[in-house]
Design an enzyme around this catalytic site. Structure first.
Site, PDB file in Angstrom:
ATOM      1  N   GLY A  39       0.385  -1.662  13.925  1.00  0.00           N
ATOM      2  CA  GLY A  39       1.379  -1.648  12.839  1.00  0.00           C
ATOM      3  C   GLY A  39       0.995  -2.471  11.629  1.00  0.00           C
ATOM      4  N   CYS A  42       2.610  -4.626   7.677  1.00  0.00           N
ATOM      5  CA  CYS A  42       3.952  -4.092   7.427  1.00  0.00           C
ATOM      6  C   CYS A  42       4.880  -4.295   8.627  1.00  0.00           C
ATOM      7  CB  CYS A  42       3.840  -2.612   7.064  1.00  0.00           C
ATOM      8  SG  CYS A  42       5.412  -1.826   6.793  1.00  0.00           S
ATOM      9  N   GLU A 204       7.962 -19.554 -11.624  1.00  0.00           N
ATOM     10  CA  GLU A 204       7.239 -18.333 -12.011  1.00  0.00           C
ATOM     11  C   GLU A 204       6.466 -18.579 -13.297  1.00  0.00           C
ATOM     12  OE1 GLU A 204       6.516 -15.040 -10.981  1.00  0.00           O
ATOM     13  OE2 GLU A 204       5.520 -14.992 -12.931  1.00  0.00           O
ATOM     14  N   LEU A 320       1.755  -1.216  -1.293  1.00  0.00           N
ATOM     15  CA  LEU A 320       3.012  -0.769  -0.691  1.00  0.00           C
ATOM     16  C   LEU A 320       2.722   0.085   0.540  1.00  0.00           C
ATOM     17  CD1 LEU A 320       4.925   0.303  -3.923  1.00  0.00           C
ATOM     18  CD2 LEU A 320       5.287  -1.770  -2.570  1.00  0.00           C
ATOM     19  N   HIS A 445      31.822  12.162  -4.641  1.00  0.00           N
ATOM     20  CA  HIS A 445      32.663  11.072  -5.135  1.00  0.00           C
ATOM     21  C   HIS A 445      33.494  10.522  -3.979  1.00  0.00           C
ATOM     22  CE1 HIS A 445      35.262   8.725  -7.698  1.00  0.00           C
ATOM     23  NE2 HIS A 445      36.300   9.225  -7.054  1.00  0.00           N
TER      24      HIS A 445
HETATM   25  P1  FAD Z   1      -2.102  -3.511   6.646  1.00  0.00           P
HETATM   26  O1  FAD Z   1      -0.713  -3.211   6.974  1.00  0.00           O
HETATM   27  O2  FAD Z   1      -2.419  -4.845   6.095  1.00  0.00           O
HETATM   28  O3  FAD Z   1      -2.911  -3.292   8.006  1.00  0.00           O
HETATM   29  C1  FAD Z   1      -4.272  -3.569   8.118  1.00  0.00           C
HETATM   30  C2  FAD Z   1      -4.612  -3.760   9.581  1.00  0.00           C
HETATM   31  O4  FAD Z   1      -6.017  -3.767   9.716  1.00  0.00           O
HETATM   32  C3  FAD Z   1      -4.132  -5.080  10.167  1.00  0.00           C
HETATM   33  O5  FAD Z   1      -3.425  -4.860  11.358  1.00  0.00           O
HETATM   34  C4  FAD Z   1      -5.418  -5.848  10.445  1.00  0.00           C
HETATM   35  O6  FAD Z   1      -5.326  -6.686  11.586  1.00  0.00           O
HETATM   36  C5  FAD Z   1      -6.369  -4.719  10.690  1.00  0.00           C
HETATM   37  N1  FAD Z   1      -7.777  -5.075  10.452  1.00  0.00           N
HETATM   38  C6  FAD Z   1      -8.300  -5.635   9.349  1.00  0.00           C
HETATM   39  N2  FAD Z   1      -9.635  -5.734   9.463  1.00  0.00           N
HETATM   40  C7  FAD Z   1      -9.939  -5.240  10.682  1.00  0.00           C
HETATM   41  C8  FAD Z   1     -11.164  -5.062  11.376  1.00  0.00           C
HETATM   42  N3  FAD Z   1     -12.337  -5.381  10.830  1.00  0.00           N
HETATM   43  N4  FAD Z   1     -11.115  -4.530  12.618  1.00  0.00           N
HETATM   44  C9  FAD Z   1      -9.938  -4.179  13.181  1.00  0.00           C
HETATM   45  N5  FAD Z   1      -8.766  -4.296  12.565  1.00  0.00           N
HETATM   46  C10 FAD Z   1      -8.766  -4.824  11.320  1.00  0.00           C
HETATM   47  N6  FAD Z   1       5.594  -2.780   1.441  1.00  0.00           N
HETATM   48  C11 FAD Z   1       6.572  -1.863   1.282  1.00  0.00           C
HETATM   49  O7  FAD Z   1       6.280  -0.713   0.911  1.00  0.00           O
HETATM   50  N7  FAD Z   1       7.880  -2.162   1.540  1.00  0.00           N
HETATM   51  C12 FAD Z   1       8.251  -3.396   1.934  1.00  0.00           C
HETATM   52  O8  FAD Z   1       9.440  -3.635   2.152  1.00  0.00           O
HETATM   53  C13 FAD Z   1       7.262  -4.381   2.085  1.00  0.00           C
HETATM   54  N8  FAD Z   1       7.595  -5.621   2.480  1.00  0.00           N
HETATM   55  C14 FAD Z   1       6.606  -6.554   2.658  1.00  0.00           C
HETATM   56  C15 FAD Z   1       6.983  -7.836   3.040  1.00  0.00           C
HETATM   57  C16 FAD Z   1       6.021  -8.814   3.217  1.00  0.00           C
HETATM   58  C17 FAD Z   1       6.420 -10.197   3.629  1.00  0.00           C
HETATM   59  C18 FAD Z   1       4.642  -8.480   3.031  1.00  0.00           C
HETATM   60  C19 FAD Z   1       3.570  -9.511   3.264  1.00  0.00           C
HETATM   61  C20 FAD Z   1       4.259  -7.211   2.648  1.00  0.00           C
HETATM   62  C21 FAD Z   1       5.250  -6.233   2.446  1.00  0.00           C
HETATM   63  N9  FAD Z   1       4.928  -4.948   2.027  1.00  0.00           N
HETATM   64  C22 FAD Z   1       5.904  -4.027   1.840  1.00  0.00           C
HETATM   65  C23 FAD Z   1       3.536  -4.545   1.774  1.00  0.00           C
HETATM   66  C24 FAD Z   1       2.989  -3.759   2.987  1.00  0.00           C
HETATM   67  O9  FAD Z   1       3.086  -4.556   4.133  1.00  0.00           O
HETATM   68  C25 FAD Z   1       1.551  -3.353   2.749  1.00  0.00           C
HETATM   69  O10 FAD Z   1       1.444  -2.669   1.527  1.00  0.00           O
HETATM   70  C26 FAD Z   1       1.071  -2.454   3.866  1.00  0.00           C
HETATM   71  O11 FAD Z   1       1.162  -3.084   5.109  1.00  0.00           O
HETATM   72  C27 FAD Z   1      -0.378  -2.020   3.624  1.00  0.00           C
HETATM   73  O12 FAD Z   1      -0.774  -1.193   4.662  1.00  0.00           O
HETATM   74  P2  FAD Z   1      -2.304  -1.031   5.079  1.00  0.00           P
HETATM   75  O13 FAD Z   1      -2.314  -0.012   6.151  1.00  0.00           O
HETATM   76  O14 FAD Z   1      -3.127  -0.815   3.889  1.00  0.00           O
HETATM   77  O15 FAD Z   1      -2.757  -2.455   5.656  1.00  0.00           O
HETATM   78  P1  NAD Z   2       3.661 -10.147  -6.561  1.00  0.00           P
HETATM   79  O1  NAD Z   2       2.465  -9.665  -7.279  1.00  0.00           O
HETATM   80  O2  NAD Z   2       4.817  -9.247  -6.375  1.00  0.00           O
HETATM   81  O3  NAD Z   2       4.238 -11.446  -7.274  1.00  0.00           O
HETATM   82  C1  NAD Z   2       3.452 -12.568  -7.537  1.00  0.00           C
HETATM   83  C2  NAD Z   2       4.146 -13.376  -8.610  1.00  0.00           C
HETATM   84  O4  NAD Z   2       3.498 -14.633  -8.698  1.00  0.00           O
HETATM   85  C3  NAD Z   2       4.085 -12.728  -9.991  1.00  0.00           C
HETATM   86  O5  NAD Z   2       5.372 -12.679 -10.540  1.00  0.00           O
HETATM   87  C4  NAD Z   2       3.153 -13.643 -10.754  1.00  0.00           C
HETATM   88  O6  NAD Z   2       3.444 -13.689 -12.136  1.00  0.00           O
HETATM   89  C5  NAD Z   2       3.412 -14.971 -10.066  1.00  0.00           C
HETATM   90  N1  NAD Z   2       2.339 -15.952 -10.220  1.00  0.00           N
HETATM   91  C6  NAD Z   2       1.008 -15.748 -10.174  1.00  0.00           C
HETATM   92  N2  NAD Z   2       0.353 -16.905 -10.371  1.00  0.00           N
HETATM   93  C7  NAD Z   2       1.291 -17.869 -10.542  1.00  0.00           C
HETATM   94  C8  NAD Z   2       1.239 -19.266 -10.804  1.00  0.00           C
HETATM   95  N3  NAD Z   2       0.076 -19.922 -10.948  1.00  0.00           N
HETATM   96  N4  NAD Z   2       2.409 -19.950 -10.904  1.00  0.00           N
HETATM   97  C9  NAD Z   2       3.593 -19.306 -10.772  1.00  0.00           C
HETATM   98  N5  NAD Z   2       3.686 -17.970 -10.556  1.00  0.00           N
HETATM   99  C10 NAD Z   2       2.558 -17.269 -10.427  1.00  0.00           C
HETATM  100  O7  NAD Z   2       3.095 -10.698  -5.169  1.00  0.00           O
HETATM  101  P2  NAD Z   2       3.863 -11.108  -3.835  1.00  0.00           P
HETATM  102  O8  NAD Z   2       5.291 -11.332  -4.082  1.00  0.00           O
HETATM  103  O9  NAD Z   2       3.042 -12.193  -3.235  1.00  0.00           O
HETATM  104  O10 NAD Z   2       3.699  -9.815  -2.954  1.00  0.00           O
HETATM  105  C11 NAD Z   2       2.389  -9.326  -2.600  1.00  0.00           C
HETATM  106  C12 NAD Z   2       2.382  -7.843  -2.442  1.00  0.00           C
HETATM  107  O11 NAD Z   2       3.152  -7.456  -1.317  1.00  0.00           O
HETATM  108  C13 NAD Z   2       2.944  -7.153  -3.641  1.00  0.00           C
HETATM  109  O12 NAD Z   2       1.918  -6.391  -4.229  1.00  0.00           O
HETATM  110  C14 NAD Z   2       4.012  -6.255  -3.144  1.00  0.00           C
HETATM  111  O13 NAD Z   2       3.815  -4.943  -3.575  1.00  0.00           O
HETATM  112  C15 NAD Z   2       3.913  -6.323  -1.632  1.00  0.00           C
HETATM  113  N6  NAD Z   2       5.284  -6.465  -1.121  1.00  0.00           N
HETATM  114  C16 NAD Z   2       6.148  -5.434  -1.300  1.00  0.00           C
HETATM  115  C17 NAD Z   2       7.457  -5.566  -0.896  1.00  0.00           C
HETATM  116  C18 NAD Z   2       8.397  -4.427  -1.121  1.00  0.00           C
HETATM  117  O14 NAD Z   2       7.937  -3.325  -1.369  1.00  0.00           O
HETATM  118  N7  NAD Z   2       9.699  -4.632  -1.019  1.00  0.00           N
HETATM  119  C19 NAD Z   2       7.906  -6.744  -0.330  1.00  0.00           C
HETATM  120  C20 NAD Z   2       7.016  -7.782  -0.192  1.00  0.00           C
HETATM  121  C21 NAD Z   2       5.695  -7.633  -0.589  1.00  0.00           C
END
Ligand code: FAD
Ligand code: NAD
Length: 467
Positions: A39, A42, A204, A320, A445
């Protein structure tokens, strides 16, 4: 040595979806994951656990702040934080377990261990314990995702100075959480802790929160989050983060260059994420990375080696889950000789705060910059009967349409259930609907979706009915 049609490295939403689609298309498929649960980010430490904590904290917030207005007496309500974290773990377990099931159902072989290229047709998979094995495949998909980024002068001790991963597993509610970065992670996790009683300060660098989204969204959201008690220090450049065993001190220069010092007990660093390609053996292939460490791909998401594709957070574009998923399907279909298409302009972005923020297409700032003539229709939720009934009157829907053709170019929402409502805008834009098309469709509605119709009416020539 086992041979496959395709080996996918990484089991996040990009990798596991790619594997399923490859299997559906008749390819003998393996999925490599270094962790014991599937998984990726994500499901394990991202989308799913953060939404679980957002939901729990939202319930608490409602119980303590809006129930009384609804005429519900609760007595003393308190947070059982240990249980909140435990429930989150259970949600993660159920969800990652679901991926195990999907792999079995689709006859995908799961190889647990770290994958590394030995050549362009062979990888080694090294489990944490035991011997590594080698596997061959015609094609590979790199879906290794991303890891939290930090700033060069910040040492993540993962106890006091933490990333989102630790913020999802804390043992106590922080007294004062200082958040460096007012992006998606900072605002979602900041909301969780502010709702359950922590003081939260967001520092920020830019002059707006969620700066990459339409400016109106950041303004609206900041207004709502201030009501929760969150403090914002915009245009502040963080220059030092120091931790002791029990406290953190953050120093930042404000707009005038004056140094500000903030004291807290936790500092969440959420300044973005970086692509993850550690020890992937790329040097044994023609796969190249760009200046930001992202794997370089062409329009078919092929790397420098024609049989190696890359998708998701490890390549360019929005980080994402649903973008990674689309790319997983895309690559599987390309390999099967099909001609799929992804419209990156139509990948929605959502922030799961309350009110939620959701958007698709171009922002007003982007339209201005590219000189595209546009008109804007805005409808505030305070004019929605449904929103008044549920006491969710913060926010608005903004529809941006082409001045000449009326085609919808962007939709930006802050409001209740915006995360779900944005799907209507995506469908409309996929079919190149005009604002008038949407405004003439019947919306049930009372629903929050009527705000979309009203904003479309407003964009069609100031024809909104309820404002
Ligand atoms: P990942 O999900 O990062 O998966 C990569 C996998 O590859 C990992 O399990 C890792 O262990 C494995 N891996 C890496 N290298 C190797 C290797 N050499 N051999 C074997 N396995 C390996 N996105 C949204 O769209 N909606 C959200 O609400 C959202 N919320 C988020 C909240 C948080 C706190 C964070 C951190 C991220 C969130 N994101 C969200 C972003 C989302 O998690 C990522 O965009 C998404 O997981 C990317 O998917 P991916 O398949 O590219 O990689
Ligand atoms: P982000 O890119 O969303 O935000 C980073 C923020 O840090 C920006 O606003 C930037 O201006 C600020 N920043 C950068 N350098 C700074 C500094 N020196 N001092 C103060 N502020 C600074 O990154 P994130 O929140 O870490 O999330 C990482 C990724 O994970 C994002 O690309 C996002 O798409 C993904 N994510 C998505 C979701 C969702 O889809 N709901 C939720 C969580 C994470």
């Amino acid at each position: 040595m086992s041979a496959f049609d395709v080996i996918v490295i990484g089991s996040g939403p990009g990798g596991y979806v790619a594997a399923i689609r490859c299997a559906q298309l008749g390819m003998k498929t393996a999925l490599v994951e270094k962790y014991s649960t599937l998984g990726g980010t994500c499901l394990n430490v991202g989308c799913i656990p953060s939404k679980a904590l957002l939901d729990s904290s939202e319930h608490y917030h409602n119980a303590t702040s809006t129930f009384a207005v609804h005429g519900i007496k609760t007595g003393k309500v308190s947070v059982d934080f240990k249980q909140m974290i435990q429930r989150k773990r259970e949600v993660v377990e159920q969800t990652t377990g679901g991926i195990d099931f999907l792999m079995k159902k689709n006859k995908i072989e799961v190889l647990t261990g770290h994958g590394a290229f030995i050549s362009e047709t062979k990888i080694s998979v090294s489990p944490e314990k035991g011997k590594s094995a080698e596997y061959e495949a015609k094609n590979f998909i790199i879906a290794t995702g991303s890891k939290p980024a930090t700033l060069p002068f910040i040492k993540l001790d993962k106890t006091r100075v933490i990333t989102s991963t630790e913020a999802l597993e804390l043992k106590e509610i922080p007294k004062h959480m200082i958040i460096v970065g007012g992006g998606v992670i900072g605002l979602e996790l900041g909301s969780v802790y502010a709702r359950i009683g922590a003081q939260v300060t967001v520092v920020e660098y830019m002059d707006a929160i969620i700066p990459a989204m339409d400016k109106a969204c950041g303004k609206e959201l900041m207004r709502s989050m201030k009501k929760l008690g969150v403090k914002f220090l915009l245009s502040h450049k963080v220059k030092e983060v120091k931790a002791t065993k029990t406290s953190v001190t953050v120093k930042a220069d404000d707009k005038k260059g004056l140094e500000q010092e903030i004291q807290g007990d936790y500092c969440l660093v959420s300044v973005g994420r970086k692509p993850y390609t550690d020890k992937l053996g790329l040097e044994n292939t023609s796969v190249k990375v760009d200046e930001r460490g992202r794997i370089a791909v062409n329009e078919k998401l092929q790397t420098g080696a024609a049989n190696i594709y890359a998708i998701g957070d490890v390549i360019k574009g929005a980080m994402l889950a649903h973008k990674a998923e689309e790319e997983g399907t895309f690559v599987a279909e390309v390999m099967a000789g099909q001609h799929p298409h992804i419209d990156y302009n139509l990948i929605p972005g959502v922030v799961y705060t309350w009110p939620e923020v959701a958007a698709v297409g171009q922002t007003e700032e982007q339209l201005k910059e590219s000189g595209i003539p546009y008109k804007s229709g805005v409808f505030p939720f305070k004019a929605s009967g449904r929103a008044r009934a549920s006491m969710d009157t913060d926010g608005m829907v903004k529809v941006l349409a082409h001045e000449g053709t009326d085609e919808i170019l962007g939709v930006h929402m802050v409001g209740p259930r915006a995360a779900d409502m944005i799907a209507e805008a995506v469908v409309a834009m996929e079919f190149r609907a005009s604002a008038e098309d949407v405004s003439r469709m019947s919306h049930a509605h009372p629903t929050f979706t009527e705000a979309m119709k009203e904003a479309a009416l407003a964009a069609t020539g100031d024809r909104a009915l309820h404002i």
